[in-house]
Design a protein around this motif. Sequence first.
Motif, PDB file in Angstrom:
ATOM      1  N   TYR A   1      -8.874   3.341   1.726  1.00  0.00           N
ATOM      2  CA  TYR A   1      -8.249   3.628   2.656  1.00  0.00           C
ATOM      3  C   TYR A   1      -8.177   3.176   3.960  1.00  0.00           C
ATOM      4  CZ  TYR A   1      -7.521   7.979  -0.123  1.00  0.00           C
ATOM      5  OH  TYR A   1      -6.987   8.953  -0.975  1.00  0.00           O
ATOM      6  N   PHE A   2      -7.279   2.944   4.840  1.00  0.00           N
ATOM      7  CA  PHE A   2      -7.284   2.014   5.892  1.00  0.00           C
ATOM      8  C   PHE A   2      -6.343   2.540   6.961  1.00  0.00           C
ATOM      9  CE2 PHE A   2      -4.244   0.160   3.332  1.00  0.00           C
ATOM     10  CZ  PHE A   2      -3.254  -0.611   4.389  1.00  0.00           C
ATOM     11  N   ASN A   3      -6.320   2.278   8.211  1.00  0.00           N
ATOM     12  CA  ASN A   3      -5.402   2.572   9.257  1.00  0.00           C
ATOM     13  C   ASN A   3      -5.084   1.460   9.973  1.00  0.00           C
ATOM     14  OD1 ASN A   3      -6.817   2.146  11.949  1.00  0.00           O
ATOM     15  ND2 ASN A   3      -8.211   3.951  10.864  1.00  0.00           N
ATOM     16  N   LEU A   4      -4.033   1.431  10.828  1.00  0.00           N
ATOM     17  CA  LEU A   4      -3.404   0.415  11.388  1.00  0.00           C
ATOM     18  C   LEU A   4      -3.439   0.607  13.046  1.00  0.00           C
ATOM     19  CD1 LEU A   4      -0.323  -0.554   9.293  1.00  0.00           C
ATOM     20  CD2 LEU A   4      -2.671  -1.743   9.365  1.00  0.00           C
ATOM     21  N   ARG A   5      -4.564   1.091  13.492  1.00  0.00           N
ATOM     22  CA  ARG A   5      -4.752   1.414  14.921  1.00  0.00           C
ATOM     23  C   ARG A   5      -5.905   0.626  15.504  1.00  0.00           C
ATOM     24  NH1 ARG A   5      -4.692   6.331  12.572  1.00  0.00           N
ATOM     25  NH2 ARG A   5      -6.861   6.494  12.782  1.00  0.00           N
TER      26      ARG A   5
ATOM     27  N   PRO B   1       0.748  -1.352  -0.071  1.00  0.00           N
ATOM     28  CA  PRO B   1      -0.009   0.118   0.043  1.00  0.00           C
ATOM     29  C   PRO B   1       0.763   1.417  -0.036  1.00  0.00           C
ATOM     30  CG  PRO B   1       0.276  -0.978   1.989  1.00  0.00           C
ATOM     31  CD  PRO B   1       0.748  -1.802   1.440  1.00  0.00           C
ATOM     32  N   ALA B   2       0.191   2.416  -0.416  1.00  0.00           N
ATOM     33  CA  ALA B   2       0.669   3.694  -0.303  1.00  0.00           C
ATOM     34  C   ALA B   2       0.539   4.367   1.177  1.00  0.00           C
ATOM     35  CB  ALA B   2       0.280   4.480  -1.357  1.00  0.00           C
ATOM     36  N   TYR B   3       1.307   5.316   1.248  1.00  0.00           N
ATOM     37  CA  TYR B   3       1.154   5.723   2.749  1.00  0.00           C
ATOM     38  C   TYR B   3       1.149   7.450   2.611  1.00  0.00           C
ATOM     39  CZ  TYR B   3       2.210   7.254   7.534  1.00  0.00           C
ATOM     40  OH  TYR B   3       2.123   7.741   8.861  1.00  0.00           O
ATOM     41  N   GLU B   4       0.086   8.049   2.944  1.00  0.00           N
ATOM     42  CA  GLU B   4       0.161   9.630   3.092  1.00  0.00           C
ATOM     43  C   GLU B   4      -0.507  10.042   4.352  1.00  0.00           C
ATOM     44  OE1 GLU B   4      -2.702  10.825  -0.282  1.00  0.00           O
ATOM     45  OE2 GLU B   4      -1.209  10.213  -1.892  1.00  0.00           O
ATOM     46  N   PRO B   5       0.378  10.491   5.349  1.00  0.00           N
ATOM     47  CA  PRO B   5      -0.017  10.943   6.463  1.00  0.00           C
ATOM     48  C   PRO B   5      -0.872  12.052   6.670  1.00  0.00           C
ATOM     49  CG  PRO B   5       2.282  11.485   6.292  1.00  0.00           C
ATOM     50  CD  PRO B   5       1.823  10.774   5.136  1.00  0.00           C
ATOM     51  N   TYR B   6      -1.105  13.011   5.790  1.00  0.00           N
ATOM     52  CA  TYR B   6      -1.432  14.420   5.879  1.00  0.00           C
ATOM     53  C   TYR B   6      -2.548  14.594   5.028  1.00  0.00           C
ATOM     54  CZ  TYR B   6       2.854  15.112   8.768  1.00  0.00           C
ATOM     55  OH  TYR B   6       3.670  15.049   9.539  1.00  0.00           O
ATOM     56  N   GLU B   7      -3.527  15.390   5.478  1.00  0.00           N
ATOM     57  CA  GLU B   7      -4.550  15.973   4.550  1.00  0.00           C
ATOM     58  C   GLU B   7      -4.101  16.900   3.742  1.00  0.00           C
ATOM     59  OE1 GLU B   7      -7.572  14.990   4.443  1.00  0.00           O
ATOM     60  OE2 GLU B   7      -7.799  13.762   6.294  1.00  0.00           O
TER      61      GLU B   7
ATOM     62  N   TYR C   1      -2.914   4.825   5.019  1.00  0.00           N
ATOM     63  CA  TYR C   1      -2.581   3.926   4.095  1.00  0.00           C
ATOM     64  C   TYR C   1      -3.657   3.735   3.049  1.00  0.00           C
ATOM     65  CZ  TYR C   1       0.864   2.455   7.658  1.00  0.00           C
ATOM     66  OH  TYR C   1       1.844   2.553   8.481  1.00  0.00           O
ATOM     67  N   TYR C   2      -3.329   3.374   1.911  1.00  0.00           N
ATOM     68  CA  TYR C   2      -4.294   3.192   1.024  1.00  0.00           C
ATOM     69  C   TYR C   2      -3.942   2.163  -0.065  1.00  0.00           C
ATOM     70  CZ  TYR C   2      -2.216   6.508  -2.262  1.00  0.00           C
ATOM     71  OH  TYR C   2      -1.383   7.132  -3.047  1.00  0.00           O
TER      72      TYR C   2
ATOM     73  N   ARG D   1      -3.397  15.497  10.336  1.00  0.00           N
ATOM     74  CA  ARG D   1      -3.101  14.149   9.900  1.00  0.00           C
ATOM     75  C   ARG D   1      -4.268  13.330   9.511  1.00  0.00           C
ATOM     76  NH1 ARG D   1       1.390  11.442  10.913  1.00  0.00           N
ATOM     77  NH2 ARG D   1       3.127  12.449  11.751  1.00  0.00           N
ATOM     78  N   LYS D   2      -4.230  12.370   8.696  1.00  0.00           N
ATOM     79  CA  LYS D   2      -5.297  11.592   7.978  1.00  0.00           C
ATOM     80  C   LYS D   2      -5.760  10.562   8.882  1.00  0.00           C
ATOM     81  CE  LYS D   2      -4.792  11.985   3.295  1.00  0.00           C
ATOM     82  NZ  LYS D   2      -4.568  11.163   1.954  1.00  0.00           N
TER      83      LYS D   2
END
Length: 173
Positions: A168-172, A80-86, A153-154, A148-149
């Motif tokens: 899109y997803f998160n790992l929390r 996946p790609a990672y974009e941490p910010y809006e 991840y997406y 922060r988004k």
Amino acid sequence: MKKIAIASAVTAFGLLGISAQNASADNVEWGCQVLMCAASSAPSWQGVPYCVPPMTKLIAAMKLPGFSWPICPDSNTGKPAYEPYEPCPSGFAAQTIGEKHDTSELCVRFVNKRPNPNEYPEASVTPEYGGSDDQYIRGYIISQSRKRKENPYYYDIPNEQGVKQRFYFNLRF
């Protein structure tokens, strides 16, 4: 046979060419499990009992040296790609401050005259000096923290026609 109970699995399985009836914990590789769980959106993977073990395994593996993201070979997605910010608000540009491991993202904008403080309540305003010996103010830099988004991840998962759909997803937890 344990069925995968993912609300958005119909979409994810369809994009991957896997039928939900034939999918089980035993015949889906870890990378494909991660991909299908990450694509779950209603509920997200955290609300799907089938998804908790493979995603927990992923989160633990990410902390180990030499981690390599598990992939689903038949999906044509890779990792996946990672974009941490809006994105920054209109008229602002992203600016990275700091070293690689200690970065903070700002949204910045240059204006010619001092802005009204109520116009940018979350921002700081810094004069930008110019001229010989920086003797006059030539404008102002407005800066604010970049948000922060929630889901940084997406995956872009292609369907049978090659058209990609973004999940899109998160790992929390």
